[in-house]
Design a protein around this motif. Structure first.
Motif, PDB file in Angstrom:
ATOM      1  N   ARG A  81      -8.740   4.121   1.407  1.00  0.00           N
ATOM      2  CA  ARG A  81      -8.035   5.087   0.545  1.00  0.00           C
ATOM      3  C   ARG A  81      -7.143   6.001   1.391  1.00  0.00           C
ATOM      4  NH1 ARG A  81     -13.063   5.095  -2.164  1.00  0.00           N
ATOM      5  NH2 ARG A  81     -13.733   7.021  -1.146  1.00  0.00           N
ATOM      6  N   ARG A  82      -7.622   6.344   2.579  1.00  0.00           N
ATOM      7  CA  ARG A  82      -6.814   7.193   3.452  1.00  0.00           C
ATOM      8  C   ARG A  82      -5.553   6.447   3.904  1.00  0.00           C
ATOM      9  NH1 ARG A  82     -10.728   9.242   6.904  1.00  0.00           N
ATOM     10  NH2 ARG A  82     -10.474   7.551   8.379  1.00  0.00           N
ATOM     11  N   ALA A  83      -5.673   5.161   4.172  1.00  0.00           N
ATOM     12  CA  ALA A  83      -4.506   4.365   4.578  1.00  0.00           C
ATOM     13  C   ALA A  83      -3.473   4.309   3.453  1.00  0.00           C
ATOM     14  CB  ALA A  83      -4.948   2.957   4.966  1.00  0.00           C
ATOM     15  N   GLU A  84      -3.946   4.168   2.224  1.00  0.00           N
ATOM     16  CA  GLU A  84      -3.024   4.161   1.091  1.00  0.00           C
ATOM     17  C   GLU A  84      -2.275   5.480   0.989  1.00  0.00           C
ATOM     18  OE1 GLU A  84      -5.348   3.296  -2.339  1.00  0.00           O
ATOM     19  OE2 GLU A  84      -5.719   1.201  -1.790  1.00  0.00           O
ATOM     20  N   GLU A  90       4.100   8.764   4.131  1.00  0.00           N
ATOM     21  CA  GLU A  90       5.119   8.445   5.128  1.00  0.00           C
ATOM     22  C   GLU A  90       6.325   7.730   4.535  1.00  0.00           C
ATOM     23  OE1 GLU A  90       3.805   6.487   8.632  1.00  0.00           O
ATOM     24  OE2 GLU A  90       2.227   7.955   9.074  1.00  0.00           O
ATOM     25  N   LEU A  91       6.088   6.918   3.510  1.00  0.00           N
ATOM     26  CA  LEU A  91       7.160   6.076   2.984  1.00  0.00           C
ATOM     27  C   LEU A  91       7.619   6.470   1.589  1.00  0.00           C
ATOM     28  CD1 LEU A  91       5.805   2.611   4.212  1.00  0.00           C
ATOM     29  CD2 LEU A  91       7.388   4.156   5.368  1.00  0.00           C
ATOM     30  N   GLY A  92       6.849   7.308   0.908  1.00  0.00           N
ATOM     31  CA  GLY A  92       7.238   7.757  -0.425  1.00  0.00           C
ATOM     32  C   GLY A  92       7.109   6.699  -1.499  1.00  0.00           C
ATOM     33  N   THR A  93       6.397   5.620  -1.207  1.00  0.00           N
ATOM     34  CA  THR A  93       6.220   4.535  -2.170  1.00  0.00           C
ATOM     35  C   THR A  93       4.970   3.749  -1.805  1.00  0.00           C
ATOM     36  OG1 THR A  93       7.308   2.599  -3.167  1.00  0.00           O
ATOM     37  CG2 THR A  93       7.652   2.967  -0.811  1.00  0.00           C
ATOM     38  N   ASN A  94       4.561   2.823  -2.676  1.00  0.00           N
ATOM     39  CA  ASN A  94       3.294   2.125  -2.487  1.00  0.00           C
ATOM     40  C   ASN A  94       3.375   0.914  -1.565  1.00  0.00           C
ATOM     41  OD1 ASN A  94       1.557   3.747  -3.980  1.00  0.00           O
ATOM     42  ND2 ASN A  94       2.172   2.821  -5.903  1.00  0.00           N
ATOM     43  N   THR A  95       4.574   0.425  -1.285  1.00  0.00           N
ATOM     44  CA  THR A  95       4.799  -0.740  -0.414  1.00  0.00           C
ATOM     45  C   THR A  95       3.649  -1.743  -0.444  1.00  0.00           C
ATOM     46  OG1 THR A  95       4.115   0.597   1.507  1.00  0.00           O
ATOM     47  CG2 THR A  95       6.457   0.349   1.118  1.00  0.00           C
ATOM     48  N   HIS A  96       2.752  -1.699   0.557  1.00  0.00           N
ATOM     49  CA  HIS A  96       1.700  -2.701   0.700  1.00  0.00           C
ATOM     50  C   HIS A  96       0.344  -2.240   0.162  1.00  0.00           C
ATOM     51  CE1 HIS A  96       4.414  -4.460   3.888  1.00  0.00           C
ATOM     52  NE2 HIS A  96       3.964  -5.561   3.328  1.00  0.00           N
ATOM     53  N   LYS A  97       0.305  -1.457  -0.881  1.00  0.00           N
ATOM     54  CA  LYS A  97      -0.979  -0.941  -1.367  1.00  0.00           C
ATOM     55  C   LYS A  97      -1.945  -2.071  -1.702  1.00  0.00           C
ATOM     56  CE  LYS A  97      -3.105   2.097  -4.800  1.00  0.00           C
ATOM     57  NZ  LYS A  97      -2.872   3.027  -5.936  1.00  0.00           N
ATOM     58  N   GLY A  98      -1.475  -3.081  -2.420  1.00  0.00           N
ATOM     59  CA  GLY A  98      -2.348  -4.201  -2.755  1.00  0.00           C
ATOM     60  C   GLY A  98      -2.820  -4.952  -1.527  1.00  0.00           C
ATOM     61  N   THR A 250       9.516  -8.587 -10.887  1.00  0.00           N
ATOM     62  CA  THR A 250       9.015  -8.802  -9.540  1.00  0.00           C
ATOM     63  C   THR A 250       7.603  -9.373  -9.597  1.00  0.00           C
ATOM     64  OG1 THR A 250       8.780  -7.791  -7.343  1.00  0.00           O
ATOM     65  CG2 THR A 250       8.007  -6.495  -9.220  1.00  0.00           C
ATOM     66  N   MET A 251       7.024  -9.647  -8.421  1.00  0.00           N
ATOM     67  CA  MET A 251       5.710 -10.287  -8.385  1.00  0.00           C
ATOM     68  C   MET A 251       4.965  -9.875  -7.113  1.00  0.00           C
ATOM     69  SD  MET A 251       7.042 -14.215  -7.847  1.00  0.00           S
ATOM     70  CE  MET A 251       8.298 -14.611  -6.622  1.00  0.00           C
ATOM     71  N   GLY A 252       4.622  -8.597  -7.066  1.00  0.00           N
ATOM     72  CA  GLY A 252       3.948  -8.054  -5.892  1.00  0.00           C
ATOM     73  C   GLY A 252       2.605  -8.691  -5.607  1.00  0.00           C
ATOM     74  N   GLY A 253       1.864  -9.040  -6.651  1.00  0.00           N
ATOM     75  CA  GLY A 253       0.569  -9.685  -6.450  1.00  0.00           C
ATOM     76  C   GLY A 253       0.701 -11.052  -5.804  1.00  0.00           C
ATOM     77  N   VAL A 254       1.717 -11.796  -6.199  1.00  0.00           N
ATOM     78  CA  VAL A 254       2.000 -13.093  -5.585  1.00  0.00           C
ATOM     79  C   VAL A 254       2.323 -12.901  -4.106  1.00  0.00           C
ATOM     80  CG1 VAL A 254       3.648 -15.012  -5.522  1.00  0.00           C
ATOM     81  CG2 VAL A 254       2.747 -14.205  -7.716  1.00  0.00           C
TER      82      VAL A 254
END
Length: 293
Positions: A81-84, A90-98, A250-254
């Motif tokens: 959770r801390r990494a998320e 730092e990036l202002g978005t979720n990028t690689h949250k999954g 888009t298809m972030g899960g894929v």
């Protein structure tokens, strides 16, 4: 602490970071950030995604330190959770949250399973996922909202099921394709096509609902057929990207599952034909979990 065990898990973590990089650089990917453009993600860029890779590396390194110190699973959940939060700050978005969730899940499972065997690892993943959802209250997110609205399982069902999209779909698809065609690029896009048909992608559902998910599954089938027939599939991918951008699809899960597949295949030495163009980020640096976490 067994030194060889630590070296093995560190290599596994490095492979997972490399897998995320390989997914990022695979081009073209419809609706996703790659070397050509940012797809359907105007808030993202290649540079942001590369910075996010470093956060993944630091997160997995800290998770290894926690595992090696024998800390409770709750500490490893806190590290995730801390990494998320670091990623978002730092990036202002979720990028690689999954991917943070999935790579951490697979890494912890690999530690406990003590084996790369897909069956054993899948069972360990399911066990770790059960523990995670037992001790961690799910936060409000687009994924949670989509799962409730559409009755979708998404990443929760996938993890509790032991990552079937990885072990029963992506890995066999890659190994079959590389044996048939001997081409890393064709095999990679075969995996992408198969995952498009398989993954219950909540980012797709969030953006474009069930019609969007149906579109991605149909396109995945067409792409796989084109590759199997030996057709020039690159123009098809570029046209898909133009359409997905137009539709905000888009298809972030894929993408996350493709990165995980690259990581697992790299860790197990099964990634035949890899041109090694993944530009992996800096080596992992181990950090101790903060006391009281």
């Amino acid at each position: 602490m067994n030194a060889s065990r630590l070296i093995t898990i560190e290599r596994f973590a490095q492979a997972l970071v490399k897998g995320a990089a390989m997914q990022l650089y695979l081009t073209p990917k419809p609706g996703l950030v790659d070397l050509a453009d940012c797809g359907s993600h105007p808030d993202l860029s290649l540079a942001k995604m590369e910075r996010s890779l470093h956060i993944i590396g630091d997160y997995l390194a800290e998770t290894i330190r926690s595992l090696a110190d024998g800390e409770r699973f709750l500490c490893q959940a806190v590290i995730g959770r801390r990494a998320e939060q670091v990623m978002f700050d730092e990036l202002g978005t979720n990028t690689h949250k999954g991917y943070i969730f999935l790579s951490g899940l697979l890494l912890i499972a690999r530690w406990h399973a003590g084996s790369d065997d897909g069956d054993r690892l899948g069972k360990a993943v399911a066990a770790v996922a059960r523990e995670y959802f037992a001790v961690s209250e799910e936060q409000e997110s687009n994924g949670r909202t989509v799962r409730k609205r559409f009755g979708a399982g998404g990443i929760v069902r996938e993890s509790l099921g032991g990552l079937p999209s990885l072990f029963s779909c992506a890995v066999p698809a890659y190994l079959d394709a590389i044996e048939r065609v001997g081409c890393f690029t064709a095999a990679s896009f075969t995996v992408l096509a198969r995952l498009m048909q398989r993954v219950e992608d909540t980012t797709t559902l969030h953006r474009c609902g069930t019609m969007g998910l149906a579109r991605i599954r149909r396109d995945g089938l067409f792409l796989e057929e084109a590759i199997a027939e030996g057709a020039d599939f690159m123009p098809m991918l570029k046209e898909m990207n133009r359409e997905y951008v137009r539709m905000n699809l888009t298809m972030g899960g894929v993408a996350d599952m493709l990165g995980l597949a690259y990581g697992y295949l790299t860790a197990t030495g099964l990634l035949a034909g890899n041109p090694d163009n993944s530009r992996p980020p800096r080596p992992l640096t181990l950090h101790r979990c903060a006391s009281g976490s």
